[in-house]
Write an enzyme that holds these catalytic residues in place. Structure first.
Site, PDB file in Angstrom:
ATOM      1  CG  HIS A 144      -1.926   0.966   1.402  1.00 49.07           C
ATOM      2  ND1 HIS A 144      -1.683   2.289   1.691  1.00 49.07           N
ATOM      3  CD2 HIS A 144      -3.266   0.852   1.291  1.00 49.07           C
ATOM      4  CE1 HIS A 144      -2.842   2.931   1.759  1.00 49.07           C
ATOM      5  NE2 HIS A 144      -3.820   2.086   1.514  1.00 49.07           N
ATOM      6  CG  ASP A 221       0.472  -2.376   6.143  1.00 47.28           C
ATOM      7  OD1 ASP A 221      -0.431  -2.424   7.013  1.00 47.28           O
ATOM      8  OD2 ASP A 221       0.353  -1.745   5.076  1.00 47.28           O
ATOM      9  CD  GLN A 224      -7.059  -4.833   3.811  1.00 46.88           C
ATOM     10  OE1 GLN A 224      -8.014  -5.570   4.059  1.00 46.88           O
ATOM     11  NE2 GLN A 224      -7.231  -3.581   3.436  1.00 46.88           N
ATOM     12  CE  LYS A 247      -7.995   0.135   5.150  1.00 50.68           C
ATOM     13  NZ  LYS A 247      -6.780   0.058   4.362  1.00 50.68           N
ATOM     14  CB  CYS A 385      -3.546   3.156  -1.732  1.00 47.57           C
ATOM     15  SG  CYS A 385      -4.775   4.385  -1.357  1.00 47.57           S
TER      16      CYS A 385
HETATM   17  C1  PLP Z   1      -5.790   0.741   4.449  1.00 49.71           C
HETATM   18  C2  PLP Z   1      -4.405   0.253   4.469  1.00 49.71           C
HETATM   19  C3  PLP Z   1      -3.367   1.044   4.967  1.00 49.71           C
HETATM   20  C4  PLP Z   1      -3.576   2.443   5.459  1.00 49.71           C
HETATM   21  O1  PLP Z   1      -4.536   2.551   6.463  1.00 49.71           O
HETATM   22  P1  PLP Z   1      -4.962   4.030   6.935  1.00 49.71           P
HETATM   23  O2  PLP Z   1      -6.084   3.793   7.859  1.00 49.71           O
HETATM   24  O3  PLP Z   1      -5.398   4.741   5.678  1.00 49.71           O
HETATM   25  O4  PLP Z   1      -3.786   4.642   7.534  1.00 49.71           O
HETATM   26  C5  PLP Z   1      -2.098   0.530   4.954  1.00 49.71           C
HETATM   27  N1  PLP Z   1      -1.857  -0.697   4.492  1.00 49.71           N
HETATM   28  C6  PLP Z   1      -2.826  -1.510   4.030  1.00 49.71           C
HETATM   29  C7  PLP Z   1      -2.478  -2.883   3.559  1.00 49.71           C
HETATM   30  C8  PLP Z   1      -4.133  -1.056   4.004  1.00 49.71           C
HETATM   31  O5  PLP Z   1      -5.090  -1.852   3.531  1.00 49.71           O
END
Ligand code: PLP
Length: 428
Positions: A144, A221, A224, A247, A385
């Site tokens: 992302h 990260d 998800q 999320k 993104c």
């Molecule tokens: C949505 C997302 C982000 C960023 O999350 P924010 O709430 O916009 O900071 C980073 N990495 C992944 C894999 C995402 O799906």
């Protein structure tokens, strides 16, 4: 008021998706109703955009409302009743997050405003502090933008280099290529635990093991990954693990950095302000220990408590049960979408999460999204993104259906029907 009102009780039961749906007020609304000359009844909402942001269960909404109505105050600095109560609730939210991730220590849990801010924190306080010009950071092509751009900013500021792990045509991370990227100048790894575009789940433990052989710390990260499966940070061994609240059925404005406390201890503050200092004077200011050192200013108090309620909710259903439900939806929706001629699924890694990106011959994803929306079906279209990944997969953009704990097979059918209608509409 008793604290009981804040706790959620859900007896163990077979996965009852209708009962779960009833917990989400927004899911019973319709969209696109029209009044006036040409009235039209609303279409039931088919929400397949949880990968961008998930809807909120009543437990989260009510917990935040009740906190604001009954216990709200600023935290940490007050001696009065409400301030102590709000502080207790905020710190209890930290415990919830630590338990949810099986974090090495609650002292490694830093509340941020988003996953984005959590990654920026590490890029500033760790990478910009400890990396020297010429040092290298490894990321994957599947990141992302939130896990690319902060490193690029550090790259520019400190003269660093970025190396990129490739994926194969299915979207599987190339672990051999990853292992070969390490050299004497490699000082940081930042890789996703689950792709928001392809649904690929990466071998987190192996990624960390290889990096640690070279003495290199790893940021994962998990934005998800925490939604679609159980995450055990201690077992994975990640040095930094980040995710975002909205999320995970929680509110916006709250993110988490879970770090090894011994690493946090070495890192200078990211932002300066109130609540992160021991004492301030013009001859020199001293800072609190982590995590307080990294939480400058009034934090998102209500949002942290909302996130704890979301964790409560998810744990109440059970993460394994959710993963099994989503796996069923993924298998079902994949098979049904493959019935459609000219439709290609982008991202077919084994063991992927319930995220389906796809393109349809002769139909631009943007048009597809606009037309299926007329049928009440909400999907995301565009680059998600993740522009470098789009380039790698050879697509300008895709449509993406992301499934959540509240989706149903009937909704997958609604998506398929809407896509078929789109094809007809465009004569594709
Ligand atoms: C949505 C997302 C982000 C960023 O999350 P924010 O709430 O916009 O900071 C980073 N990495 C992944 C894999 C995402 O799906």
């Amino acid at each position: 008021m008793s604290d009981i009102a804040y706790t959620l009780e859900r007896p163990a039961a077979p996965y009852d998706v209708e009962r779960i749906r009833a917990d989400f007020p927004i899911l019973s609304r319709t969209v696109h109703e029209r009044t006036g000359k040409k009235p039209q009844p609303g279409k039931p909402l088919v929400y397949l955009d949880s990968g961008a942001s998930a809807q909120k269960p009543r437990h989260v909404i009510d917990t935040m409302t009740r906190f604001l109505e009954e216990d709200y105050s600023n935290i940490h600095r007050g001696v009065h009743f409400l301030s102590q109560r709000a502080t207790d609730r905020f710190e209890a939210a930290r415990d919830s997050v630590a338990a949810f991730l099986n974090a090495p220590s609650r002292d490694g849990i830093v509340f941020t405003r988003s996953a984005t801010e959590a990654i920026n924190l590490v890029a500033h306080s760790y990478a910009r502090t400890f990396l020297e010009p010429g040092d290298e950071i490894i990321v994957s092509v599947m990141e992302h933008h939130a896990n690319i751009v902060p490193w690029q900013l550090a790259q520019t500021a400190r003269g660093l280099a970025i190396k990129v792990v490739p994926v194969d045509d299915r979207g599987v991370l190339d672990l051999d290529a990853y292992a070969k990227l390490f050299g004497p100048r490699t000082k940081m790894v930042a890789i996703t635990h689950c792709s928001n575009v392809l649904g690929t789940v990466t071998p987190a433990k192996e990624i960390v093991r290889i990096a640690h052989q070279h003495g290199v710390p790893v940021l994962l990260d998990g934005s998800q990954a925490v939604v679609h499966g159980t995450v055990d940070v201690k077992d994975i061994g990640a040095d930094f693990y980040v995710f975002t609240g909205h999320k995970l059925y929680g509110p916006t404005g709250i993110g988490v950095l879970c770090a090894k406390p011994e690493l946090l201890k070495t890192m200078p503050p990211y932002q300066g302000g109130g609540d992160m200092i021991q004492s301030v004077s013009f001859s020199g200011t001293t800072f609190k220990e982590a995590p307080a050192r990294f939480e400058a200013g009034t934090p998102p108090i209500t949002e942290a408590i909302g996130l704890a309620a979301a964790i409560d909710y998810v744990e109440g259903i059970g993460r394994d049960a959710i993963a099994a439900h989503e796996h069923d939806l993924l298998t079902y929706a994949t098979a049904r979408l493959q019935e459609i001629e000219g439709l290609r699924i982008v991202g077919t890694a084994p063991g992927k999460a319930a995220i389906i990106s796809f393109v349809v011959d002769g139909v631009h994803p943007h048009d597809l999204g606009t037309v299926v929306d007329q049928y009440g079906v909400a999907v995301r279209v565009g680059q998600h993104c993740a522009e470098p990944l789009m380039d790698r997969m050879g697509v300008g953009s895709t449509a993406r259906a992301s499934f959540a704990l509240y989706n149903t097979r009937a909704e997958a059918d609604a998506l398929v029907d809407a896509v078929k209608a789109v094809k007809e509409f465009f004569g594709a």
